[in-house]
Design a protein around this motif. Sequence first.
Motif, PDB file in Angstrom:
ATOM      1  N   PRO A 264       0.849  -1.194   0.000  1.00  0.00           N
ATOM      2  CA  PRO A 264       0.000   0.000   0.000  1.00  0.00           C
ATOM      3  C   PRO A 264       0.886   1.247   0.000  1.00  0.00           C
ATOM      4  O   PRO A 264       1.964   1.253   0.605  1.00  0.00           O
ATOM      5  CB  PRO A 264      -0.792  -0.131   1.304  1.00  0.00           C
ATOM      6  CG  PRO A 264      -0.781  -1.591   1.611  1.00  0.00           C
ATOM      7  CD  PRO A 264       0.556  -2.095   1.126  1.00  0.00           C
ATOM      8  N   PHE A 265       0.421   2.315  -0.651  1.00  0.00           N
ATOM      9  CA  PHE A 265       1.322   3.438  -0.882  1.00  0.00           C
ATOM     10  C   PHE A 265       0.586   4.772  -0.827  1.00  0.00           C
ATOM     11  O   PHE A 265      -0.656   4.815  -0.775  1.00  0.00           O
ATOM     12  CB  PHE A 265       1.975   3.266  -2.258  1.00  0.00           C
ATOM     13  CG  PHE A 265       3.426   3.642  -2.320  1.00  0.00           C
ATOM     14  CD1 PHE A 265       4.336   3.119  -1.419  1.00  0.00           C
ATOM     15  CD2 PHE A 265       3.889   4.516  -3.288  1.00  0.00           C
ATOM     16  CE1 PHE A 265       5.686   3.437  -1.490  1.00  0.00           C
ATOM     17  CE2 PHE A 265       5.227   4.851  -3.376  1.00  0.00           C
ATOM     18  CZ  PHE A 265       6.128   4.307  -2.463  1.00  0.00           C
ATOM     19  N   GLY A 316      -3.821   3.753  -2.592  1.00  0.00           N
ATOM     20  CA  GLY A 316      -2.725   3.776  -3.530  1.00  0.00           C
ATOM     21  C   GLY A 316      -1.860   2.543  -3.357  1.00  0.00           C
ATOM     22  O   GLY A 316      -1.952   1.837  -2.344  1.00  0.00           O
ATOM     23  N   SER A 317      -1.000   2.262  -4.334  1.00  0.00           N
ATOM     24  CA  SER A 317      -0.110   1.117  -4.216  1.00  0.00           C
ATOM     25  C   SER A 317       1.170   1.370  -4.998  1.00  0.00           C
ATOM     26  O   SER A 317       1.203   2.170  -5.937  1.00  0.00           O
ATOM     27  CB  SER A 317      -0.775  -0.172  -4.721  1.00  0.00           C
ATOM     28  OG  SER A 317      -0.939  -0.133  -6.132  1.00  0.00           O
ATOM     29  N   PHE A 318       2.227   0.700  -4.572  1.00  0.00           N
ATOM     30  CA  PHE A 318       3.480   0.610  -5.313  1.00  0.00           C
ATOM     31  C   PHE A 318       3.666  -0.851  -5.687  1.00  0.00           C
ATOM     32  O   PHE A 318       3.419  -1.739  -4.862  1.00  0.00           O
ATOM     33  CB  PHE A 318       4.658   1.072  -4.450  1.00  0.00           C
ATOM     34  CG  PHE A 318       5.994   0.682  -5.002  1.00  0.00           C
ATOM     35  CD1 PHE A 318       6.532   1.346  -6.092  1.00  0.00           C
ATOM     36  CD2 PHE A 318       6.713  -0.376  -4.441  1.00  0.00           C
ATOM     37  CE1 PHE A 318       7.766   0.973  -6.618  1.00  0.00           C
ATOM     38  CE2 PHE A 318       7.938  -0.750  -4.958  1.00  0.00           C
ATOM     39  CZ  PHE A 318       8.466  -0.078  -6.049  1.00  0.00           C
ATOM     40  N   PHE A 319       4.085  -1.130  -6.920  1.00  0.00           N
ATOM     41  CA  PHE A 319       4.196  -2.529  -7.339  1.00  0.00           C
ATOM     42  C   PHE A 319       5.339  -2.723  -8.318  1.00  0.00           C
ATOM     43  O   PHE A 319       5.742  -1.813  -9.044  1.00  0.00           O
ATOM     44  CB  PHE A 319       2.884  -3.005  -7.988  1.00  0.00           C
ATOM     45  CG  PHE A 319       2.490  -2.209  -9.204  1.00  0.00           C
ATOM     46  CD1 PHE A 319       2.913  -2.581 -10.472  1.00  0.00           C
ATOM     47  CD2 PHE A 319       1.695  -1.084  -9.078  1.00  0.00           C
ATOM     48  CE1 PHE A 319       2.564  -1.841 -11.595  1.00  0.00           C
ATOM     49  CE2 PHE A 319       1.337  -0.334 -10.196  1.00  0.00           C
ATOM     50  CZ  PHE A 319       1.774  -0.720 -11.455  1.00  0.00           C
ATOM     51  N   GLN A 412      12.602   5.268   3.725  1.00  0.00           N
ATOM     52  CA  GLN A 412      11.318   5.488   4.390  1.00  0.00           C
ATOM     53  C   GLN A 412      10.210   4.603   3.828  1.00  0.00           C
ATOM     54  O   GLN A 412       9.361   4.112   4.570  1.00  0.00           O
ATOM     55  CB  GLN A 412      10.917   6.955   4.274  1.00  0.00           C
ATOM     56  CG  GLN A 412       9.608   7.295   4.985  1.00  0.00           C
ATOM     57  CD  GLN A 412       9.265   8.772   4.904  1.00  0.00           C
ATOM     58  OE1 GLN A 412      10.069   9.592   4.440  1.00  0.00           O
ATOM     59  NE2 GLN A 412       8.079   9.128   5.350  1.00  0.00           N
ATOM     60  N   TYR A 413      10.224   4.362   2.511  1.00  0.00           N
ATOM     61  CA  TYR A 413       9.076   3.722   1.862  1.00  0.00           C
ATOM     62  C   TYR A 413       9.344   2.321   1.316  1.00  0.00           C
ATOM     63  O   TYR A 413       8.403   1.575   1.075  1.00  0.00           O
ATOM     64  CB  TYR A 413       8.574   4.609   0.719  1.00  0.00           C
ATOM     65  CG  TYR A 413       7.875   5.874   1.188  1.00  0.00           C
ATOM     66  CD1 TYR A 413       6.544   5.841   1.573  1.00  0.00           C
ATOM     67  CD2 TYR A 413       8.562   7.085   1.249  1.00  0.00           C
ATOM     68  CE1 TYR A 413       5.891   6.994   1.990  1.00  0.00           C
ATOM     69  CE2 TYR A 413       7.925   8.242   1.670  1.00  0.00           C
ATOM     70  CZ  TYR A 413       6.591   8.191   2.040  1.00  0.00           C
ATOM     71  OH  TYR A 413       5.954   9.337   2.469  1.00  0.00           O
ATOM     72  N   TYR A 414      10.588   1.957   1.074  1.00  0.00           N
ATOM     73  CA  TYR A 414      10.882   0.669   0.451  1.00  0.00           C
ATOM     74  C   TYR A 414      11.378  -0.334   1.496  1.00  0.00           C
ATOM     75  O   TYR A 414      12.574  -0.425   1.776  1.00  0.00           O
ATOM     76  CB  TYR A 414      11.945   0.819  -0.639  1.00  0.00           C
ATOM     77  CG  TYR A 414      11.487   1.472  -1.927  1.00  0.00           C
ATOM     78  CD1 TYR A 414      10.173   1.892  -2.108  1.00  0.00           C
ATOM     79  CD2 TYR A 414      12.380   1.678  -2.980  1.00  0.00           C
ATOM     80  CE1 TYR A 414       9.770   2.495  -3.281  1.00  0.00           C
ATOM     81  CE2 TYR A 414      11.983   2.270  -4.168  1.00  0.00           C
ATOM     82  CZ  TYR A 414      10.672   2.680  -4.305  1.00  0.00           C
ATOM     83  OH  TYR A 414      10.276   3.267  -5.481  1.00  0.00           O
ATOM     84  N   ASP A 415      10.464  -1.064   2.074  1.00  0.00           N
ATOM     85  CA  ASP A 415      10.814  -2.115   3.034  1.00  0.00           C
ATOM     86  C   ASP A 415      10.482  -3.454   2.406  1.00  0.00           C
ATOM     87  O   ASP A 415       9.358  -3.963   2.520  1.00  0.00           O
ATOM     88  CB  ASP A 415      10.039  -1.913   4.342  1.00  0.00           C
ATOM     89  CG  ASP A 415      10.371  -2.964   5.393  1.00  0.00           C
ATOM     90  OD1 ASP A 415      11.243  -3.821   5.127  1.00  0.00           O
ATOM     91  OD2 ASP A 415       9.759  -2.928   6.484  1.00  0.00           O
TER      92      ASP A 415
END
Length: 427
Positions: A264-265, A316-319, A412-415
């Motif tokens: 989720p983003f 939202g999402s990052f994929f 911060q966001y890419y785990d």
Amino acid sequence: MTVLDRKTPPQFNDVENIHLIRPEEKTLDNGARIFIFNSGGQDLVRIEFIFSNLRFNPFKPLLNVAVNSMLTDGTSKMTAAQIADKIDFHGAFLQVDYGYDNSQVTLFTLNKHLNATLPVVKEILTDSIFPEKELATYKRNQQQKLQVSLQKNDFVARRLFNEAIFGDTIYGKAAYPEDFESLNREDMLAHYKQMYQPGNCTIIVAGKAGAEVVAAVTSTFEQGWDHQSAKGDTSQPEVKSADEHFIYKEKAGALQSAIRVGTPFVRRSHPDFAGLQVLNTVLGGYFGSRLMSNIREDKGYTYGIGSGMASFKNAGSFFIASEVGADVCKAALTEVEKEIDLLKTELIPEEELSLVRNFMLGSLLGSLENVMSHADKFKNIYFSGLDYDYYDRYTETVKNITAEDLKLLANQYYDFNNFYKVIAGKY
């Protein structure tokens, strides 16, 4: 004779400003809002009628898409064939489009045929009847298409990923062949009457849209188009992601596996969105990205791999997505993790960052080829609750963001350990 220097690349020119056409605005007496983009030498106009989808019901997941898809399948006065013939006779084009947040009807027509084509659209929006015969055909065809698609690993992986990220919402809950059996005309008519109302409609007119065009749209859709029933609920259920972060759908004998990795983003309205778009482009957002260079060009695991950011009204999402040989599925995931870790531990070289900046700004400029493209850019901000300052902030971010800024965003966001990982095929 001019001698071409093939060793020296062409010089980059900085993009100074992005000039966007801004619309005129008008609200009809019945509540419909019109935005007018008037520009262009040809007597051609595109008119979009955009409606917010009604609240998603997981027990009736097909209503929004089925109602939109069947709008052109008949009214009380015209059959589907008659609608198509009338539009075709005037050299116009009519299409319906479904999205997670909105559904729309779009008319492309020459200005001189507006008075003949606009009444057809009005009849669709006010008097669609969803004939039983057409509904039976729709259900049968869509069931067959879905059954075929469910045999494809990439299709299955995308559905499983969306369900894990977005849960039981319009973004995550996908229909299955048996869901078509419960689709009925009564539910569709009730849904249609609540959703396709002027107060739930945004009309966007783009092209040679002078006073005569605006007058034609106003006179056609201000009179005789009123609220047919109680206003529909356009809110959406809260998104709740799955607890399980690894989803594996095995397919015996598969030669390829589909991979979908992400989380989720943030949405477009978030202040970090533009910076994260730069980071995403470096990672997998264009053909020269790190994922492509490593996993396609160097390792040869795939024909294509990319990453993206999806921004919707409520989520939202990052994929990262790819199809790889089943025998290298684990190795491909290891390389994806490696590329993400590099963004978190090492600064992006200035030469690479400069290339990405020019690619992104050039893509933005290239997407503004005509007035309809400007209208599309307006939709991005309007339906996200933003204003034109968004594009100013976007260009400033792309121009000025530093490698240090991007490294902080990556941390911060890419785990990767907390990303959802979906595999369809063999693992």
